[in-house]
Design a protein around this motif. Structure first.
Motif, mmCIF file in Angstrom:
data_model
loop_
_atom_site.group_PDB
_atom_site.id
_atom_site.type_symbol
_atom_site.label_atom_id
_atom_site.label_comp_id
_atom_site.label_asym_id
_atom_site.label_seq_id
_atom_site.Cartn_x
_atom_site.Cartn_y
_atom_site.Cartn_z
ATOM 1 N N GLU A 6 -7.274 16.311 9.306
ATOM 2 C CA GLU A 6 -6.166 16.514 8.370
ATOM 3 C C GLU A 6 -4.958 15.672 8.772
ATOM 4 O O GLU A 6 -4.279 15.096 7.923
ATOM 5 N N THR A 7 -4.694 15.563 10.067
ATOM 6 C CA THR A 7 -3.587 14.734 10.551
ATOM 7 C C THR A 7 -3.795 13.281 10.135
ATOM 8 O O THR A 7 -2.869 12.624 9.664
ATOM 9 N N VAL A 8 -5.015 12.779 10.278
ATOM 10 C CA VAL A 8 -5.319 11.398 9.894
ATOM 11 C C VAL A 8 -5.150 11.217 8.389
ATOM 12 O O VAL A 8 -4.601 10.214 7.932
ATOM 13 N N ARG A 9 -5.592 12.187 7.605
ATOM 14 C CA ARG A 9 -5.460 12.098 6.149
ATOM 15 C C ARG A 9 -3.991 12.015 5.735
ATOM 16 O O ARG A 9 -3.594 11.154 4.957
ATOM 17 N N VAL A 10 -3.168 12.905 6.290
ATOM 18 C CA VAL A 10 -1.740 12.932 5.955
ATOM 19 C C VAL A 10 -1.060 11.645 6.428
ATOM 20 O O VAL A 10 -0.276 11.039 5.696
ATOM 21 N N LEU A 11 -1.361 11.211 7.638
ATOM 22 C CA LEU A 11 -0.780 9.979 8.161
ATOM 23 C C LEU A 11 -1.147 8.795 7.273
ATOM 24 O O LEU A 11 -0.315 7.940 6.976
ATOM 25 N N GLY A 12 -2.389 8.766 6.800
ATOM 26 C CA GLY A 12 -2.812 7.695 5.900
ATOM 27 C C GLY A 12 -2.014 7.674 4.613
ATOM 28 O O GLY A 12 -1.618 6.605 4.132
ATOM 29 N N GLU A 13 -1.765 8.833 4.050
ATOM 30 C CA GLU A 13 -0.965 8.909 2.823
ATOM 31 C C GLU A 13 0.460 8.415 3.067
ATOM 32 O O GLU A 13 1.017 7.697 2.241
ATOM 33 N N ILE A 14 1.038 8.788 4.186
ATOM 34 C CA ILE A 14 2.402 8.351 4.513
ATOM 35 C C ILE A 14 2.435 6.833 4.706
ATOM 36 O O ILE A 14 3.326 6.142 4.199
ATOM 37 N N LEU A 15 1.454 6.298 5.429
ATOM 38 C CA LEU A 15 1.409 4.848 5.651
ATOM 39 C C LEU A 15 1.206 4.082 4.347
ATOM 40 O O LEU A 15 1.761 3.001 4.168
ATOM 41 N N LYS A 16 0.443 4.639 3.415
ATOM 42 C CA LYS A 16 0.236 3.980 2.122
ATOM 43 C C LYS A 16 1.537 3.876 1.336
ATOM 44 O O LYS A 16 1.741 2.915 0.598
ATOM 45 N N THR A 17 2.428 4.856 1.492
ATOM 46 C CA THR A 17 3.703 4.772 0.780
ATOM 47 C C THR A 17 4.555 3.621 1.310
ATOM 48 O O THR A 17 5.351 3.057 0.575
ATOM 49 N N LYS A 18 4.365 3.271 2.580
ATOM 50 C CA LYS A 18 5.149 2.192 3.177
ATOM 51 C C LYS A 18 4.471 0.831 3.047
ATOM 52 O O LYS A 18 5.136 -0.179 2.848
ATOM 53 N N TYR A 19 3.136 0.800 3.156
ATOM 54 C CA TYR A 19 2.412 -0.472 3.207
ATOM 55 C C TYR A 19 1.500 -0.712 2.010
ATOM 56 O O TYR A 19 0.931 -1.789 1.889
ATOM 57 N N GLY A 20 1.315 0.274 1.166
ATOM 58 C CA GLY A 20 0.475 0.094 -0.011
ATOM 59 C C GLY A 20 -0.988 0.423 0.235
ATOM 60 O O GLY A 20 -1.382 0.886 1.295
ATOM 61 N N GLU A 21 -1.766 0.126 -0.783
ATOM 62 C CA GLU A 21 -3.179 0.503 -0.793
ATOM 63 C C GLU A 21 -4.037 -0.274 0.202
ATOM 64 O O GLU A 21 -5.196 0.062 0.400
ATOM 65 N N MET A 22 -3.483 -1.318 0.823
ATOM 66 C CA MET A 22 -4.277 -2.058 1.804
ATOM 67 C C MET A 22 -4.555 -1.224 3.054
ATOM 68 O O MET A 22 -5.456 -1.536 3.822
ATOM 69 N N ILE A 23 -3.793 -0.154 3.237
ATOM 70 C CA ILE A 23 -3.982 0.725 4.389
ATOM 71 C C ILE A 23 -5.124 1.687 4.105
ATOM 72 O O ILE A 23 -5.125 2.403 3.114
ATOM 73 N N ILE A 73 2.483 3.297 15.395
ATOM 74 C CA ILE A 73 1.555 2.691 14.437
ATOM 75 C C ILE A 73 2.287 1.712 13.530
ATOM 76 O O ILE A 73 1.829 0.587 13.308
ATOM 77 N N THR A 74 3.454 2.097 13.015
ATOM 78 C CA THR A 74 4.192 1.186 12.132
ATOM 79 C C THR A 74 4.690 -0.038 12.895
ATOM 80 O O THR A 74 4.697 -1.138 12.348
ATOM 81 N N GLU A 75 5.078 0.133 14.154
ATOM 82 C CA GLU A 75 5.482 -1.019 14.961
ATOM 83 C C GLU A 75 4.315 -1.987 15.120
ATOM 84 O O GLU A 75 4.488 -3.209 15.033
ATOM 85 N N GLU A 76 3.120 -1.457 15.360
ATOM 86 C CA GLU A 76 1.934 -2.306 15.498
ATOM 87 C C GLU A 76 1.620 -3.025 14.188
ATOM 88 O O GLU A 76 1.358 -4.224 14.173
ATOM 89 N N LEU A 77 1.676 -2.302 13.077
ATOM 90 C CA LEU A 77 1.427 -2.928 11.783
ATOM 91 C C LEU A 77 2.452 -4.002 11.484
ATOM 92 O O LEU A 77 2.113 -5.088 10.991
ATOM 93 N N ASP A 78 3.718 -3.725 11.781
ATOM 94 C CA ASP A 78 4.780 -4.718 11.572
ATOM 95 C C ASP A 78 4.547 -5.957 12.432
ATOM 96 O O ASP A 78 4.711 -7.083 11.969
ATOM 97 N N SER A 79 4.150 -5.738 13.692
ATOM 98 C CA SER A 79 3.936 -6.884 14.610
ATOM 99 C C SER A 79 2.729 -7.721 14.154
ATOM 100 O O SER A 79 2.657 -8.903 14.480
ATOM 101 N N MET A 80 1.823 -7.118 13.409
ATOM 102 C CA MET A 80 0.675 -7.842 12.877
ATOM 103 C C MET A 80 1.006 -8.566 11.583
ATOM 104 O O MET A 80 0.175 -9.267 11.022
ATOM 105 N N GLY A 81 2.234 -8.389 11.089
ATOM 106 C CA GLY A 81 2.662 -9.054 9.870
ATOM 107 C C GLY A 81 2.188 -8.373 8.606
ATOM 108 O O GLY A 81 2.167 -8.991 7.538
#
Length: 85
Positions: A6-23, A73-81
């Motif tokens: 459930e934590t992974v599911r919720v985190l995924g939804e939050i990340l999608k709001t910031k990075y879009g459907e590519m997550i 996680i967001t820092e890592e995604l940002d550093s990956m461009g």
């Protein structure tokens, strides 16, 4: 208390709001046969032991055993461009 799945599911939804459907996020039970679909994770666990949870981004295993921290996680995604929406 929330399950890891459930934590992974919720985190995924939050990340999608910031990075879009590519997550794409997915919880994988390492004791399940589903692990066969992730040979790099299975190999890592055999070599290093059970340092869970594992965070895998783009096939790269990051910070084993440290948990699922949104800021890290967001820092890592940002550093990956990875572009934000």
């Amino acid at each position: 208390m929330q399950s890891q799945a459930e934590t992974v599911r919720v985190l995924g939804e939050i990340l999608k709001t910031k990075y879009g459907e590519m997550i794409k996020t997915k919880y994988i039970d390492v004791i399940d046969d589903e692990l066969d679909d992730y040979p790099e994770v299975e190999d890592y666990l055999k070599r290093s032991g059970m340092q869970l949870p594992l965070l895998v981004i783009g096939g790269k295993i990051l910070r084993p055993g440290t948990g699922l921290n949104y800021m890290e996680i967001t820092e890592e995604l940002d550093s990956m461009g990875i572009a934000k929406t």
